[in-house]
Scaffold this active site. Structure first.
Site, PDB file in Angstrom:
ATOM      1  CD1 TRP A 180      -2.654   1.769   0.461  1.00  5.82           C
ATOM      2  CD2 TRP A 180      -1.322   2.503   2.112  1.00  5.82           C
ATOM      3  NE1 TRP A 180      -3.006   3.072   0.752  1.00  5.82           N
ATOM      4  CE2 TRP A 180      -2.214   3.542   1.747  1.00  5.82           C
ATOM      5  CE3 TRP A 180      -0.386   2.740   3.113  1.00  5.82           C
ATOM      6  CZ2 TRP A 180      -2.183   4.805   2.361  1.00  5.82           C
ATOM      7  CZ3 TRP A 180      -0.357   3.989   3.721  1.00  5.82           C
ATOM      8  CH2 TRP A 180      -1.256   4.998   3.351  1.00  5.82           C
ATOM      9  CD  GLU A 221      -4.616  -1.504   1.937  1.00  5.52           C
ATOM     10  OE1 GLU A 221      -3.468  -1.836   2.314  1.00  5.52           O
ATOM     11  OE2 GLU A 221      -5.499  -1.107   2.716  1.00  5.52           O
ATOM     12  CE  LYS A 223      -6.640   5.817   2.594  1.00  6.20           C
ATOM     13  NZ  LYS A 223      -5.718   5.960   3.692  1.00  6.20           N
ATOM     14  CG  ASP A 254      -8.708  -0.840   4.356  1.00  3.80           C
ATOM     15  OD1 ASP A 254      -9.759  -0.391   4.846  1.00  3.80           O
ATOM     16  OD2 ASP A 254      -7.629  -0.848   4.976  1.00  3.80           O
ATOM     17  CG  HIS A 257      -8.727   1.929   1.761  1.00  2.00           C
ATOM     18  ND1 HIS A 257      -7.468   1.514   1.427  1.00  2.00           N
ATOM     19  CD2 HIS A 257      -8.638   2.379   3.034  1.00  2.00           C
ATOM     20  CE1 HIS A 257      -6.645   1.683   2.454  1.00  2.00           C
ATOM     21  NE2 HIS A 257      -7.339   2.203   3.443  1.00  2.00           N
ATOM     22  CG  HIS A 281      -6.062  -4.389   4.904  1.00  2.19           C
ATOM     23  ND1 HIS A 281      -5.147  -3.379   4.762  1.00  2.19           N
ATOM     24  CD2 HIS A 281      -5.341  -5.542   5.018  1.00  2.19           C
ATOM     25  CE1 HIS A 281      -3.932  -3.902   4.774  1.00  2.19           C
ATOM     26  NE2 HIS A 281      -4.017  -5.200   4.923  1.00  2.19           N
ATOM     27  CG  ASP A 289      -9.037   4.709   5.681  1.00  2.00           C
ATOM     28  OD1 ASP A 289      -9.501   3.626   6.065  1.00  2.00           O
ATOM     29  OD2 ASP A 289      -7.828   4.872   5.436  1.00  2.00           O
ATOM     30  CG  ASP A 291      -7.877   2.578   9.597  1.00  2.00           C
ATOM     31  OD1 ASP A 291      -7.947   1.460   9.083  1.00  2.00           O
ATOM     32  OD2 ASP A 291      -7.450   3.580   8.984  1.00  2.00           O
ATOM     33  CG  ASP A 321      -5.544  -1.631   8.132  1.00  2.00           C
ATOM     34  OD1 ASP A 321      -4.981  -1.151   9.135  1.00  2.00           O
ATOM     35  OD2 ASP A 321      -5.429  -1.151   6.984  1.00  2.00           O
TER      36      ASP A 321
HETATM   37  C1  RNT Z   1      -3.865   2.738   4.840  1.00  2.00           C
HETATM   38  C2  RNT Z   1      -3.990   1.289   4.539  1.00  2.00           C
HETATM   39  C3  RNT Z   1      -2.880   0.426   5.033  1.00  2.00           C
HETATM   40  C4  RNT Z   1      -2.447   0.749   6.450  1.00  2.00           C
HETATM   41  C5  RNT Z   1      -1.533  -0.265   7.069  1.00  2.00           C
HETATM   42  C6  RNT Z   1      -0.868   0.245   8.300  1.00  2.00           C
HETATM   43  O1  RNT Z   1      -4.978   3.450   4.532  1.00  2.00           O
HETATM   44  O2  RNT Z   1      -5.210   0.811   4.997  1.00  2.00           O
HETATM   45  O3  RNT Z   1      -3.236  -0.890   4.897  1.00  2.00           O
HETATM   46  O4  RNT Z   1      -3.538   0.919   7.290  1.00  2.00           O
HETATM   47  O5  RNT Z   1      -0.665  -0.734   6.142  1.00  2.00           O
HETATM   48 ZN    ZN Z   2      -5.513  -1.285   4.826  1.00  2.00          ZN
END
Ligand code: RNT
Ligand code: ZN
Length: 414
Positions: A180, A221, A223, A254, A257, A281, A289, A291, A321
């Site tokens: 990523w 990955e 986004k 993810d 994302h 993820h 995003d 998290d 994640d």
């Molecule tokens: C960032 C991505 C990525 C990170 C990690 C730490 O937006 O989601 O995967 O969160 O690699």
């Molecule tokens: Zn991620």
């Protein structure tokens, strides 16, 4: 075995669901625990602050500050999770004995203590290059207009794939190495094509170096946006979907994302028509995003159900994640990870034949009615039994284990 479990099992048996078979299948579905919830994505380079358009908020006491503390915390979390586990680490978690090692010079020797840890804990390992929180990552990485910067990150990603393969070889368990990058633009770029072309070429250079696929699988990955990269992200979904299909790589979805009403659960079936495997993820975006800790919400259940209904158990690699520093980190870690197993177990208890029959016969009222009634089945007794058989606390008891650890360990970290 509790009375509650026996009764609950009978409820499911009435629907034609075999609880013991569900347990057996769940035993073989690994969930990859992300190491970075333990220390707010800090790592052990002791240099740059977290950047790349991602952010951890909160400052609850007790963050792991050393590799030893982080491993102790991981072991604690693992002791609260039933089922099969993997551990996902990032390049910035290298064990360099306090020496500064450039990221493009990292090699498997810097991760041998993680491999030992994985052996001791009976874990597979997954890996990630860290293309952020670094002086050379302030203005693009693999897509940078500066050839020297691109080259640095190409070398880093190549090293990481070699490290992944070595982890896979030593553990005899393939490693998923996920790339990523944070590259993107705060304001509207005039040219969106050139950086994407550079990214394509840089990735091709990264993957031109062959590493044993038996031991390392490459994932990329995508986004939508990041903080400070609101107007254009170079590695968008379309970019990586095309890249993954044409280069036979795993695409990583993810949950945070995409546009806020867009869900990854709906993407799994499409991706797997064109790709052999994908990486997830599993996260929870709140408005962005963000998290947040994974909750057992509708989307998490939909993700798990997609995997189970179509027997994608071995084609979907499940990674977590999220990073929350506003509450006890061990609790945050365990709550989210337990929810993943819980959602998988719930999906495994769906009366597949009944639901399929309702759908195939066009009886959509019955389909909806069944799906709704299933939500109030005596699931808790089944979940608790699964935890107890794995020797981990069922129900709410894990919270006490976290509290005890906080009193004895994490609260003493000043
Ligand atoms: C960032 C991505 C990525 C990170 C990690 C730490 O937006 O989601 O995967 O969160 O690699
Ligand atoms: Zn991620």
């Amino acid at each position: 075995m509790s009375k509650c479990f026996d009764i609950a099992k009978a409820f499911y048996a009435d629907l034609g669901v075999d609880v013991e078979a569900a347990f057996k299948r769940l035993d073989n579905i690994p969930v990859s625990l992300h190491c970075w919830q333990g220390d707010d994505v800090n790592g052990f380079e002791n240099s740059s602050a977290l950047d790349g358009g991602i952010a951890v908020t909160g400052n609850y006491p007790g963050r792991a500050r050393t590799i030893e503390e982080l491993r102790a915390d991981i072991s604690k979390v693992l002791s609260l999770l039933p089922g099969k586990k993997r551990l996902n680490i990032h390049a910035i978690y290298a064990d360099t004995n306090g020496r500064k090692v450039e990221r493009n010079e990292l090699d498997a020797s810097h991760f041998s203590s993680w491999i030992d840890f994985a052996k001791a804990e009976n874990l597979g390992l997954d890996f990630n290059p860290t293309c952020f929180s670094h002086p050379l990552a302030t203005n693009g990485t693999l897509s940078s207009a500066d050839a020297k910067v691109r080259q640095y990150w190409i070398e880093h990603c190549i090293q990481c794939r070699k490290i992944g393969a070595e982890m896979g070889r030593q553990l005899d368990n393939p490693c998923v190495t996920n790339i990523w990058i944070p590259d993107g633009f705060k304001d509207t770029p005039y040219d969106r094509l050139a950086p994407r072309k550079r990214l394509e070429e840089a990735l091709d250079a990264v993957f031109a170096v062959k590493v044993d696929e038996k031991y390392n699988r490459d994932a990329v990955e995508c986004k939508l946006f990041g903080i400070g990269a609101e107007s254009c992200t170079v590695g968008s979904h379309e970019f990586y979907m095309g890249y993954a299909i044409s280069r036979k790589k795993l695409c990583c979805l993810d949950a945070g994302h995409f546009h806020p009403t867009e869900v990854i659960s709906d993407k799994i079936s499409s991706c797997l028509l064109f790709l052999d495997e994908i990486l997830l993820h599993v996260s929870r975006g709140v408005r962005w995003d963000s998290d947040h800790v994974v909750c057992w919400d509708q989307e998490l259940q939909a993700i798990a159900s997609e995997i189970i209904r179509h027997n994608f158990d071995q084609r979907v690699h499940i990674g977590l994640d999220y990073f929350d520093a506003s509450i006890n980190r061990i609790a945050a870690w365990a709550i989210g990870a337990r929810n993943m197993y819980k959602a998988l177990l719930f999906a495994l208890l769906e009366p597949a034949a009944m639901l399929k029959d309702a759908e195939d016969s066009g009886d959509y009222a019955r389909r909806l009615g069944l799906m709704e009634e299933l939500k109030s089945m005596p699931f808790a007794a089944i979940w608790n039994e699964y935890c107890e058989r794995a020797n981990v606390p069922g129900g709410m008891d894990f919270l006490q284990a976290v509290k005890d650890y906080e009193i004895a360990v994490t609260s003493k970290r000043k």
